[in-house]
Design a protein around this motif. Structure first.
Motif, mmCIF file in Angstrom:
data_model
loop_
_atom_site.group_PDB
_atom_site.id
_atom_site.type_symbol
_atom_site.label_atom_id
_atom_site.label_comp_id
_atom_site.label_asym_id
_atom_site.label_seq_id
_atom_site.Cartn_x
_atom_site.Cartn_y
_atom_site.Cartn_z
ATOM 1 N N GLU A 179 0.801 -1.220 0.000
ATOM 2 C CA GLU A 179 0.000 0.000 0.000
ATOM 3 C C GLU A 179 0.833 1.268 0.000
ATOM 4 N N ASP A 180 1.982 1.228 0.628
ATOM 5 C CA ASP A 180 2.809 2.412 0.811
ATOM 6 C C ASP A 180 3.822 2.534 -0.325
ATOM 7 N N TRP A 181 3.969 3.753 -0.882
ATOM 8 C CA TRP A 181 4.897 3.919 -1.992
ATOM 9 C C TRP A 181 6.335 3.608 -1.575
ATOM 10 N N GLU A 182 6.715 3.889 -0.352
ATOM 11 C CA GLU A 182 8.075 3.576 0.088
ATOM 12 C C GLU A 182 8.337 2.073 0.042
ATOM 13 N N ASP A 183 7.334 1.269 0.386
ATOM 14 C CA ASP A 183 7.468 -0.189 0.275
ATOM 15 C C ASP A 183 7.593 -0.603 -1.193
ATOM 16 N N ARG A 184 6.837 0.054 -2.042
ATOM 17 C CA ARG A 184 6.912 -0.232 -3.482
ATOM 18 C C ARG A 184 8.283 0.158 -4.034
ATOM 19 N N TYR A 185 8.784 1.274 -3.587
ATOM 20 C CA TYR A 185 10.101 1.758 -3.997
ATOM 21 C C TYR A 185 11.175 0.739 -3.623
ATOM 22 N N ARG A 186 11.109 0.236 -2.363
ATOM 23 C CA ARG A 186 12.061 -0.791 -1.907
ATOM 24 C C ARG A 186 11.910 -2.071 -2.723
ATOM 25 N N TYR A 187 10.679 -2.412 -3.053
ATOM 26 C CA TYR A 187 10.415 -3.608 -3.859
ATOM 27 C C TYR A 187 11.069 -3.484 -5.236
ATOM 28 N N VAL A 188 10.940 -2.322 -5.870
ATOM 29 C CA VAL A 188 11.561 -2.096 -7.184
ATOM 30 C C VAL A 188 13.086 -2.215 -7.061
ATOM 31 N N ILE A 189 13.641 -1.646 -6.016
ATOM 32 C CA ILE A 189 15.088 -1.755 -5.794
ATOM 33 C C ILE A 189 15.486 -3.221 -5.623
ATOM 34 N N ASP A 190 14.695 -3.984 -4.881
ATOM 35 C CA ASP A 190 14.987 -5.406 -4.689
ATOM 36 C C ASP A 190 14.929 -6.176 -6.011
ATOM 37 N N LEU A 191 14.005 -5.798 -6.884
ATOM 38 C CA LEU A 191 13.950 -6.435 -8.209
ATOM 39 C C LEU A 191 15.260 -6.208 -8.961
ATOM 40 N N GLY A 192 15.774 -4.995 -8.869
ATOM 41 C CA GLY A 192 17.040 -4.683 -9.528
ATOM 42 C C GLY A 192 18.206 -5.436 -8.922
ATOM 43 N N LYS A 193 18.215 -5.561 -7.602
ATOM 44 C CA LYS A 193 19.294 -6.294 -6.936
ATOM 45 C C LYS A 193 19.308 -7.760 -7.341
ATOM 46 N N ALA A 194 18.145 -8.304 -7.669
ATOM 47 C CA ALA A 194 18.043 -9.719 -8.030
ATOM 48 C C ALA A 194 18.543 -10.016 -9.448
ATOM 49 N N MET A 195 18.719 -8.983 -10.266
ATOM 50 C CA MET A 195 19.198 -9.192 -11.642
ATOM 51 C C MET A 195 20.684 -9.516 -11.649
ATOM 52 N N ASP A 196 21.072 -10.357 -12.596
ATOM 53 C CA ASP A 196 22.502 -10.596 -12.803
ATOM 54 C C ASP A 196 23.135 -9.327 -13.353
ATOM 55 N N PRO A 197 24.374 -9.040 -12.953
ATOM 56 C CA PRO A 197 25.037 -7.848 -13.498
ATOM 57 C C PRO A 197 25.332 -8.022 -14.986
ATOM 58 N N LEU A 198 25.326 -6.913 -15.685
ATOM 59 C CA LEU A 198 25.680 -6.919 -17.100
ATOM 60 C C LEU A 198 27.194 -7.020 -17.202
ATOM 61 N N PRO A 199 27.712 -7.940 -18.021
ATOM 62 C CA PRO A 199 29.169 -8.041 -18.161
ATOM 63 C C PRO A 199 29.777 -6.708 -18.611
ATOM 64 N N GLU A 200 30.938 -6.400 -18.084
ATOM 65 C CA GLU A 200 31.620 -5.142 -18.406
ATOM 66 C C GLU A 200 31.808 -4.979 -19.911
ATOM 67 N N ALA A 201 32.031 -6.075 -20.620
ATOM 68 C CA ALA A 201 32.257 -6.025 -22.068
ATOM 69 C C ALA A 201 31.032 -5.490 -22.818
ATOM 70 N N LEU A 202 29.851 -5.547 -22.184
ATOM 71 C CA LEU A 202 28.627 -5.057 -22.832
ATOM 72 C C LEU A 202 28.298 -3.616 -22.442
ATOM 73 N N LYS A 203 29.073 -3.046 -21.555
ATOM 74 C CA LYS A 203 28.865 -1.646 -21.162
ATOM 75 C C LYS A 203 29.693 -0.765 -22.089
ATOM 76 N N VAL A 204 29.165 -0.615 -23.290
ATOM 77 C CA VAL A 204 29.846 0.124 -24.351
ATOM 78 C C VAL A 204 28.928 1.229 -24.854
ATOM 79 N N PRO A 205 29.470 2.196 -25.601
ATOM 80 C CA PRO A 205 28.618 3.287 -26.098
ATOM 81 C C PRO A 205 27.381 2.811 -26.872
ATOM 82 N N ALA A 206 27.482 1.713 -27.588
ATOM 83 C CA ALA A 206 26.343 1.227 -28.377
ATOM 84 C C ALA A 206 25.182 0.764 -27.500
ATOM 85 N N THR A 207 25.454 0.353 -26.261
ATOM 86 C CA THR A 207 24.384 -0.116 -25.378
ATOM 87 C C THR A 207 23.979 0.926 -24.344
#
Length: 134
Positions: free
Chosen positions: A17-45
């Motif tokens: 119900e609370d936006w702060e809880d939703r905000y934390r939930y969105v952050i947790d979704l991001g934390k659960a993602m695998d990191p993007l390999p450094e080789a893919l962090k290029v200007p094209a992406t």
């Protein structure tokens, strides 16, 4: 048109119900993602128009759209996770049919993000839509 993973996020948002809880939930979704390999962090992406650094790496497979992403900001990383839930698994030809604005409005994200974050979210959506076949 939304994927099941996105519908799960919508259901979770309805429960929180609370936006702060939703905000934390969105952050947790991001934390659960695998990191993007450094080789893919290029200007094209790299996505322009975001206040933080953002990279989106499309990986179409057999006519179906998937992407991975990364950001140096936790909330933006979470927004990438939300977009992945919305778009990953969509047939390439259907990318233009996804009404991201309408789907994301179900989460009230635009109402609760800064204007810079909202602009960055729109830039990420535009980058994804650019992957659609001509």
């Amino acid at each position: 048109m939304a994927q099941d993973a996105f519908e799960d996020i919508v259901a979770d948002f309805d429960f929180l119900e609370d936006w702060e809880d939703r905000y934390r939930y969105v952050i947790d979704l991001g934390k659960a993602m695998d990191p993007l390999p450094e080789a893919l962090k290029v200007p094209a992406t790299k996505v322009d128009g975001c206040a933080s650094q953002v990279w989106l790496h499309p990986r179409p497979e057999k006519g179906t759209f998937y992407f991975d992403g990364e950001s140096d900001a936790m909330i933006v990383r979470g927004l990438i996770a939300v977009l992945r839930a919305l778009y990953n698994g969509t047939p390439m030809a259907d990318l233009p049919k996804v009404d991201a604005k309408a789907e994301l409005s179900r989460l009230s994200l635009e109402d609760n993000l800064s204007s810079q974050r909202s602009n960055g979210l729109r830039a990420m959506i535009e980058r994804i839509r650019e992957q659609a076949p001509a």
